[in-house]
Design a protein around this motif. Structure first.
Motif, PDB file in Angstrom:
ATOM      1  N   GLU A  10      18.926  -2.881 -13.099  1.00 25.72           N
ATOM      2  CA  GLU A  10      18.058  -4.098 -12.472  1.00 25.72           C
ATOM      3  C   GLU A  10      16.855  -4.610 -13.248  1.00 25.72           C
ATOM      4  OE1 GLU A  10      17.852  -4.232  -8.443  1.00 25.72           O
ATOM      5  OE2 GLU A  10      19.726  -3.151  -9.369  1.00 25.72           O
ATOM      6  N   ARG A  11      16.746  -4.611 -14.429  1.00 30.19           N
ATOM      7  CA  ARG A  11      15.299  -4.860 -14.920  1.00 30.19           C
ATOM      8  C   ARG A  11      15.543  -6.636 -14.704  1.00 30.19           C
ATOM      9  NH1 ARG A  11      18.407  -3.443 -20.742  1.00 30.19           N
ATOM     10  NH2 ARG A  11      17.518  -1.402 -20.612  1.00 30.19           N
ATOM     11  N   LEU A  12      16.528  -7.459 -14.446  1.00 26.49           N
ATOM     12  CA  LEU A  12      15.641  -9.074 -13.688  1.00 26.49           C
ATOM     13  C   LEU A  12      15.014  -9.050 -12.351  1.00 26.49           C
ATOM     14  CD1 LEU A  12      15.502 -11.612 -14.585  1.00 26.49           C
ATOM     15  CD2 LEU A  12      17.753 -11.585 -13.234  1.00 26.49           C
ATOM     16  N   ALA A  13      15.565  -7.681 -11.354  1.00 31.20           N
ATOM     17  CA  ALA A  13      14.542  -7.910  -9.965  1.00 31.20           C
ATOM     18  C   ALA A  13      13.662  -7.118 -10.145  1.00 31.20           C
ATOM     19  CB  ALA A  13      15.577  -6.792  -9.042  1.00 31.20           C
ATOM     20  N   TRP A  14      13.486  -6.107 -11.147  1.00 27.66           N
ATOM     21  CA  TRP A  14      12.048  -5.610 -11.164  1.00 27.66           C
ATOM     22  C   TRP A  14      10.953  -6.530 -12.125  1.00 27.66           C
ATOM     23  CZ3 TRP A  14      10.199  -2.083  -8.587  1.00 27.66           C
ATOM     24  CH2 TRP A  14      10.667  -1.144  -8.044  1.00 27.66           C
ATOM     25  N   LEU A  15      11.711  -7.382 -12.910  1.00 28.22           N
ATOM     26  CA  LEU A  15      11.132  -8.112 -13.335  1.00 28.22           C
ATOM     27  C   LEU A  15      10.275  -9.469 -11.984  1.00 28.22           C
ATOM     28  CD1 LEU A  15       9.725 -10.468 -15.911  1.00 28.22           C
ATOM     29  CD2 LEU A  15      12.047 -11.453 -16.194  1.00 28.22           C
ATOM     30  N   ASN A  16      11.015  -9.781 -11.057  1.00 29.56           N
ATOM     31  CA  ASN A  16      10.554 -10.380 -10.167  1.00 29.56           C
ATOM     32  C   ASN A  16      10.098 -10.657  -9.666  1.00 29.56           C
ATOM     33  OD1 ASN A  16      12.029 -13.819 -10.462  1.00 29.56           O
ATOM     34  ND2 ASN A  16      13.803 -12.160 -10.851  1.00 29.56           N
ATOM     35  N   ARG A  17      10.016  -9.108  -8.977  1.00 24.87           N
ATOM     36  CA  ARG A  17       9.475  -7.657  -8.166  1.00 24.87           C
ATOM     37  C   ARG A  17       7.447  -7.998  -9.112  1.00 24.87           C
ATOM     38  NH1 ARG A  17      14.031  -3.993  -7.469  1.00 24.87           N
ATOM     39  NH2 ARG A  17      15.234  -4.674  -5.715  1.00 24.87           N
ATOM     40  N   GLY A  18       8.011  -7.660 -10.431  1.00 23.00           N
ATOM     41  CA  GLY A  18       6.349  -7.238 -10.981  1.00 23.00           C
ATOM     42  C   GLY A  18       5.911  -8.582 -10.938  1.00 23.00           C
ATOM     43  N   CYS A  19       6.213 -10.122 -11.149  1.00 32.21           N
ATOM     44  CA  CYS A  19       5.708 -11.269 -10.390  1.00 32.21           C
ATOM     45  C   CYS A  19       5.388 -11.632  -9.204  1.00 32.21           C
ATOM     46  CB  CYS A  19       6.775 -12.023 -11.253  1.00 32.21           C
ATOM     47  SG  CYS A  19       6.964 -12.515 -12.165  1.00 32.21           S
ATOM     48  N   GLY A  20       6.257 -10.925  -8.123  1.00 28.29           N
ATOM     49  CA  GLY A  20       5.897 -11.225  -6.967  1.00 28.29           C
ATOM     50  C   GLY A  20       4.453 -10.120  -6.605  1.00 28.29           C
ATOM     51  N   VAL A  21       4.205  -8.704  -6.875  1.00 26.51           N
ATOM     52  CA  VAL A  21       2.921  -8.569  -7.456  1.00 26.51           C
ATOM     53  C   VAL A  21       1.568  -9.092  -8.252  1.00 26.51           C
ATOM     54  CG1 VAL A  21       1.910  -6.223  -7.828  1.00 26.51           C
ATOM     55  CG2 VAL A  21       4.138  -5.868  -7.413  1.00 26.51           C
ATOM     56  N   ILE A  22       2.095  -9.339  -9.180  1.00 27.44           N
ATOM     57  CA  ILE A  22       1.039 -10.404  -9.825  1.00 27.44           C
ATOM     58  C   ILE A  22       0.643 -11.677  -8.927  1.00 27.44           C
ATOM     59  CG2 ILE A  22       0.623 -12.128 -11.412  1.00 27.44           C
ATOM     60  CD1 ILE A  22       2.185 -10.598 -13.128  1.00 27.44           C
ATOM     61  N   PHE A  23       1.608 -12.133  -8.048  1.00 31.03           N
ATOM     62  CA  PHE A  23       1.345 -13.343  -7.071  1.00 31.03           C
ATOM     63  C   PHE A  23       0.191 -12.961  -6.075  1.00 31.03           C
ATOM     64  CE2 PHE A  23       5.343 -14.957  -8.289  1.00 31.03           C
ATOM     65  CZ  PHE A  23       4.515 -16.412  -9.340  1.00 31.03           C
ATOM     66  N   ILE A  24       0.536 -11.296  -5.664  1.00 28.12           N
ATOM     67  CA  ILE A  24       0.126 -11.269  -4.066  1.00 28.12           C
ATOM     68  C   ILE A  24      -1.885 -10.912  -4.708  1.00 28.12           C
ATOM     69  CG2 ILE A  24      -0.467  -9.089  -2.375  1.00 28.12           C
ATOM     70  CD1 ILE A  24       2.626  -9.079  -2.553  1.00 28.12           C
ATOM     71  N   LEU A  25      -1.223  -9.631  -5.905  1.00 25.30           N
ATOM     72  CA  LEU A  25      -2.707  -9.666  -6.302  1.00 25.30           C
ATOM     73  C   LEU A  25      -3.756 -11.048  -6.742  1.00 25.30           C
ATOM     74  CD1 LEU A  25      -1.622  -6.697  -8.742  1.00 25.30           C
ATOM     75  CD2 LEU A  25      -3.509  -6.952  -7.043  1.00 25.30           C
ATOM     76  N   ILE A  26      -3.531 -12.129  -7.058  1.00 21.46           N
ATOM     77  CA  ILE A  26      -3.879 -12.781  -7.116  1.00 21.46           C
ATOM     78  C   ILE A  26      -4.244 -13.839  -5.795  1.00 21.46           C
ATOM     79  CG2 ILE A  26      -3.865 -15.348  -8.363  1.00 21.46           C
ATOM     80  CD1 ILE A  26      -2.356 -14.632 -10.567  1.00 21.46           C
ATOM     81  N   ALA A  27      -3.301 -13.753  -5.194  1.00 23.12           N
ATOM     82  CA  ALA A  27      -4.017 -14.190  -3.710  1.00 23.12           C
ATOM     83  C   ALA A  27      -4.952 -13.383  -3.246  1.00 23.12           C
ATOM     84  CB  ALA A  27      -2.689 -14.434  -2.654  1.00 23.12           C
ATOM     85  N   ALA A  28      -4.332 -11.799  -2.831  1.00 22.66           N
ATOM     86  CA  ALA A  28      -6.105 -11.113  -2.481  1.00 22.66           C
ATOM     87  C   ALA A  28      -7.282 -11.486  -3.148  1.00 22.66           C
ATOM     88  CB  ALA A  28      -5.886  -9.960  -2.683  1.00 22.66           C
ATOM     89  N   ALA A  29      -7.613 -11.948  -4.361  1.00 18.85           N
ATOM     90  CA  ALA A  29      -8.465 -12.523  -5.487  1.00 18.85           C
ATOM     91  C   ALA A  29      -9.168 -13.379  -4.895  1.00 18.85           C
ATOM     92  CB  ALA A  29      -8.895 -11.972  -6.217  1.00 18.85           C
ATOM     93  N   LEU A  30      -8.097 -14.412  -4.595  1.00 15.30           N
ATOM     94  CA  LEU A  30      -8.659 -16.092  -3.560  1.00 15.30           C
ATOM     95  C   LEU A  30      -9.192 -16.082  -2.986  1.00 15.30           C
ATOM     96  CD1 LEU A  30      -5.797 -18.380  -5.413  1.00 15.30           C
ATOM     97  CD2 LEU A  30      -7.864 -18.219  -5.779  1.00 15.30           C
ATOM     98  N   LEU A  31      -8.745 -14.980  -1.997  1.00 12.92           N
ATOM     99  CA  LEU A  31      -8.946 -14.855  -0.399  1.00 12.92           C
ATOM    100  C   LEU A  31     -10.751 -13.763   0.202  1.00 12.92           C
ATOM    101  CD1 LEU A  31      -5.817 -13.809   1.443  1.00 12.92           C
ATOM    102  CD2 LEU A  31      -7.409 -16.063   1.637  1.00 12.92           C
ATOM    103  N   VAL A  32     -10.430 -12.933  -1.521  1.00 10.26           N
ATOM    104  CA  VAL A  32     -12.415 -12.357  -1.155  1.00 10.26           C
ATOM    105  C   VAL A  32     -13.285 -13.768  -1.870  1.00 10.26           C
ATOM    106  CG1 VAL A  32     -13.494 -10.743  -3.081  1.00 10.26           C
ATOM    107  CG2 VAL A  32     -11.267  -9.978  -2.369  1.00 10.26           C
ATOM    108  N   ASP A  33     -12.808 -14.235  -3.037  1.00  7.23           N
ATOM    109  CA  ASP A  33     -13.517 -15.117  -2.947  1.00  7.23           C
ATOM    110  C   ASP A  33     -14.370 -16.303  -2.693  1.00  7.23           C
ATOM    111  OD1 ASP A  33     -13.853 -14.424  -6.116  1.00  7.23           O
ATOM    112  OD2 ASP A  33     -11.839 -16.199  -6.520  1.00  7.23           O
ATOM    113  N   VAL A  34     -13.136 -16.309  -1.298  1.00  8.42           N
ATOM    114  CA  VAL A  34     -13.195 -17.043   0.141  1.00  8.42           C
ATOM    115  C   VAL A  34     -14.431 -16.855   0.950  1.00  8.42           C
ATOM    116  CG1 VAL A  34     -12.532 -18.732   2.724  1.00  8.42           C
ATOM    117  CG2 VAL A  34     -11.214 -18.738  -0.587  1.00  8.42           C
TER     118      VAL A  34
END
Length: 243
Positions: A213-237
């Protein structure tokens, strides 16, 4: 921009760039068919297309930040929601996205690179069949460059992604161009590194990602990064409204 924030930006883009999108798969495909030296022309085209998209995004954010600050807040909010969407999609579709490397592995099994020896000194790669399409002749340097550029430019989602991703890492109250230069260099470094990796060791990389599941977990890791950055953006707003 602090060095800490720049490090977070580079780590995020480096991890995200590892996913096998159109640019990386083109580098992988051409590396197998035409060799590393010829594929460098394609990588140059990919980089130029990326630079055009990146410059368009940064210039747009620059104009908006100076003339319509309220619109920048809207972009941050919409961008955060878009990143959340990307994060959830990356997590849910991780298994489906891994089929990209299945196709790449199948392709690499079909492709046999023949080496012709000229005067016992130089080896020139001769392309074979590529999936269902037969490569009849090695393209010229210009064709390789142009193909890379248009593949890169043919992904308009990149502009939307940049517009959603960059505001978190830009301090709009500080001089912008030094930050733009640092962000551009960081993104180009991560993208170019992975393009070279896919070009040089695409077959081995495809095999490694295809295990378990290496590629699957790589994509899941990217998904987590997207959500963390989105949360930081919303905190800024939200912080902007409170202030």
């Amino acid at each position: 921009m602090s060095w800490h924030l720049l490090a977070v930006f580079f780590a995020s883009t480096f991890f995200i760039s590892a996913t096998p999108g159109p640019n990386m798969l083109l580098a992988f495909q051409y590396g197998l068919n035409y060799g590393v030296k010829r594929t460098l022309w394609t990588l140059a085209g990919l980089s130029l297309g990326l630079f055009i998209l990146l410059l368009s995004t940064l210039l747009g954010l620059d104009v908006i930040s100076r003339q319509s600050p309220w619109l920048l807040t809207v972009i941050k909010t919409v961008g955060a929601l878009y990143l959340v969407y990307l994060g959830i999609s990356s997590w849910r579709d991780a298994a489906d996205n891994s089929s990209l490397m299945d196709d790449a592995s199948a392709m690499s099994a079909e492709v046999n690179v023949e080496l012709t020896v000229n005067s016992g000194k130089s080896d020139t790669p001769s392309p074979r069949s590529l999936s269902s399409a037969a490569v009849k002749a090695v393209p010229s340097d210009w064709v390789l460059f142009r193909t890379g550029m248009w593949v890169s430019l043919s992904n308009p989602k990149a502009i939307l992604f940049f517009a959603a991703f960059f505001p978190k890492f830009i301090n709009f109250s500080a001089p912008l161009w030094p930050q733009y230069i640092l962000l551009t260099l960081g993104l180009f470094l991560s993208e170019t590194t992975w393009q070279l990796i896919y070009t040089l060791g695409g077959k081995k990389l495809a095999g490694w990602l295809d295990v378990g599941e290496r590629l699957a977990w790589l994509n899941r890791g990217c998904g987590v990064i997207f959500i963390l950055i989105a949360a930081a953006l919303l905190v800024d707003v939200v912080s902007g409204f409170i202030a």
